[in-house]
Scaffold this active site. Structure first.
Site, PDB file in Angstrom:
ATOM      1  N   LYS A   1       3.973  -0.649   2.251  1.00  0.00           N
ATOM      2  CA  LYS A   1       4.347   0.723   2.607  1.00  0.00           C
ATOM      3  C   LYS A   1       5.207   0.683   3.872  1.00  0.00           C
ATOM      4  CE  LYS A   1       1.937   1.748  -0.832  1.00  0.00           C
ATOM      5  NZ  LYS A   1       1.069   2.694  -1.466  1.00  0.00           N
TER       6      LYS A   1
HETATM    7  C1  PLP Z   1      -0.094   2.802  -2.410  1.00  0.00           C
HETATM    8  C2  PLP Z   1      -0.464   4.098  -2.993  1.00  0.00           C
HETATM    9  C3  PLP Z   1      -1.790   4.554  -3.062  1.00  0.00           C
HETATM   10  C4  PLP Z   1      -2.969   3.681  -2.733  1.00  0.00           C
HETATM   11  O1  PLP Z   1      -2.973   3.100  -1.505  1.00  0.00           O
HETATM   12  P1  PLP Z   1      -3.766   1.704  -1.282  1.00  0.00           P
HETATM   13  O2  PLP Z   1      -3.736   1.557   0.202  1.00  0.00           O
HETATM   14  O3  PLP Z   1      -3.040   0.640  -2.010  1.00  0.00           O
HETATM   15  O4  PLP Z   1      -5.148   1.900  -1.787  1.00  0.00           O
HETATM   16  C5  PLP Z   1      -2.023   5.832  -3.532  1.00  0.00           C
HETATM   17  N1  PLP Z   1      -1.022   6.628  -3.939  1.00  0.00           N
HETATM   18  C6  PLP Z   1       0.261   6.221  -3.914  1.00  0.00           C
HETATM   19  C7  PLP Z   1       1.320   7.153  -4.365  1.00  0.00           C
HETATM   20  C8  PLP Z   1       0.585   4.943  -3.455  1.00  0.00           C
HETATM   21  O5  PLP Z   1       1.863   4.544  -3.454  1.00  0.00           O
END
Ligand code: PLP
Length: 384
Positions: free
Chosen positions: A197
């Protein structure tokens, strides 16, 4: 030329000493879970997202789960969301025994279509309306859903919004003429610090943000198995805690986030110019006219083009050493585990089209001009 989709080593090499010092500080303190570092990060993220409160949690998935639990989503309840997202968005709803109800995307934005959301809300029976507990818009790829339209629709139906801002930390939209940041508009906003992210940790991590003191207190207790005081359990919560070591590293990286975002935006701009005249490639949608948009209206967690021969183009790029990714090849309503929902192909045509044609190009901050030009050259080669 080998071009990765994301180059975390390049990022780390710029901040190695600071990150290592931050990790060492936690090691010397031997305080590993929650504590002062997590609190410091919570205050910084609350301020960055323009919210009153923030709570560090174990992942973006757990942020969504905790938000849904705080809104008392349970068996047979209904939560409305988009079928074009990462699995967690709907997975958390189903894990609580509730029913994810999907609304197709607006193909111009990749995000939930406010018009169809309105139609869906108006078509619920009185019994369904009673079981409706939340709407989860996802700010996909780093661009916020159309909150200016979604907020009043949800207010009219008295249903709280959980913003899935996992891909959109710091991204902005206009709401009644004011610049608002992702996570600050709904009842609860959810972030992920998964390493890929825009603000990524060195493992799993996430955050919930809210302006509501009651939800904040409730989530704070639920994060530690619902215990308050310790060993006396008010709610059934979970272990949703964030580690101090993640918080320490994220505090270092947060200082660079705006610079990295600006670099991603510059790359997006360059791609737009380089790909402008390629009729086989559709550029990523932008709801705002760039000239009067807020500065961070799109933070480009992903730069997704659309093209008819997507799989062939992906292979061609791969053969030339260029990594790309498909987000997401199978929409949520078509997932095997959701077969019981009774959906079939064709239920959400805009989503299905996007899933079949979209391709994420490298857009990470450290990407060089030469790498971008090479990527575009190889795309042109394929499409001409
Ligand atoms: C990455 C993501 C998640 C989940 O996050 P994690 O930290 O991997 O559990 C949820 N929603 C969206 C849209 C994402 O891109």
């Amino acid at each position: 030329m080998n071009i990765p989709l994301l180059d975390l080593k390049a990022q780390y090499s710029q901040i190695r000493e600071e990150v290592q010092a931050a990790i060492n500080e936690v090691m010397e303190s031997q305080h590993f879970i929650l504590g002062p570092k997590v609190q410091e990060l919570e205050e910084a993220i609350a301020s960055y997202s323009q919210t009153k409160y923030a709570l560090g949690v174990s992942s973006g998935t757990d942020a969504l789960l905790l938000a849904l639990m705080a809104l008392e989503v349970g068996k047979d309840d209904i939560v409305i969301t988009t079928p074009y997202s990462f699995f967690a968005t709907a997975g958390c709803v189903a894990r609580l025994g509730a029913i994810p109800k999907f609304v197709d995307i607006d193909e111009k934005t990749f995000n939930i279509d406010p018009e169809q959301l309105k139609t869906m809300l108006n078509s619920l029976t009185p019994d369904e309306h009673k079981r409706l507990k939340a709407v989860i818009p996802v700010h996909l790829f780093g661009q916020m859903a159309d909150m200016e339209k979604i907020l009043p629709i949800c207010q009219e139906h008295n249903v709280p919004i959980i913003e899935d801002a996992a891909q959109a930390i710091g991204s902005e939209c206009l709401l009644n003429g004011q610049v608002k940041r992702a996570g600050s508009i709904g009842a609860i906003g959810c972030f992920s610090f998964f390493p890929s992210k825009n603000l990524g940790g060195i493992g799993d991590g996430g955050m919930v943000v809210t302006n509501d003191p009651v939800l904040y207190e409730k989530m704070k207790i639920m994060r530690v198995h619902g215990s308050s005081p310790k060993y006396y359990h008010k709610f059934i919560g979970g272990n949703f805690r964030l580690d101090a070591i993640q918080a320490a590293v994220l505090l270092v990286k947060l200082q660079y986030l705006d610079t990295w975002t600006a670099q991603r935006q510059q790359h997006a701009k360059a791609y737009r110019t380089l790909l402008e005249n390629n009729a086989s490639v559709q550029l990523p949608p932008c709801i705002h006219d760039e000239t009067n948009a807020p500065k961070h209206h799109h933070i480009y967690n992903q730069f997704c083009i659309r093209t008819e021969k997507r799989d062939e183009l992906k292979n061609h790029l791969q053969e030339n050493g260029i990594a790309t990714e498909i987000y997401y090849p199978l929409p949520l309503h078509m997932q095997e585990c959701f077969r019981y929902l009774g959906h079939r192909k064709g239920d959400f045509p805009k989503t299905e089209k996007a899933a079949a044609t979209s391709l994420a190009l490298p857009v990470f901050p450290e990407l060089t001009k030469a790498q971008m030009e090479e990527t575009v050259k190889v795309i042109h080669q394929f499409t001409s």
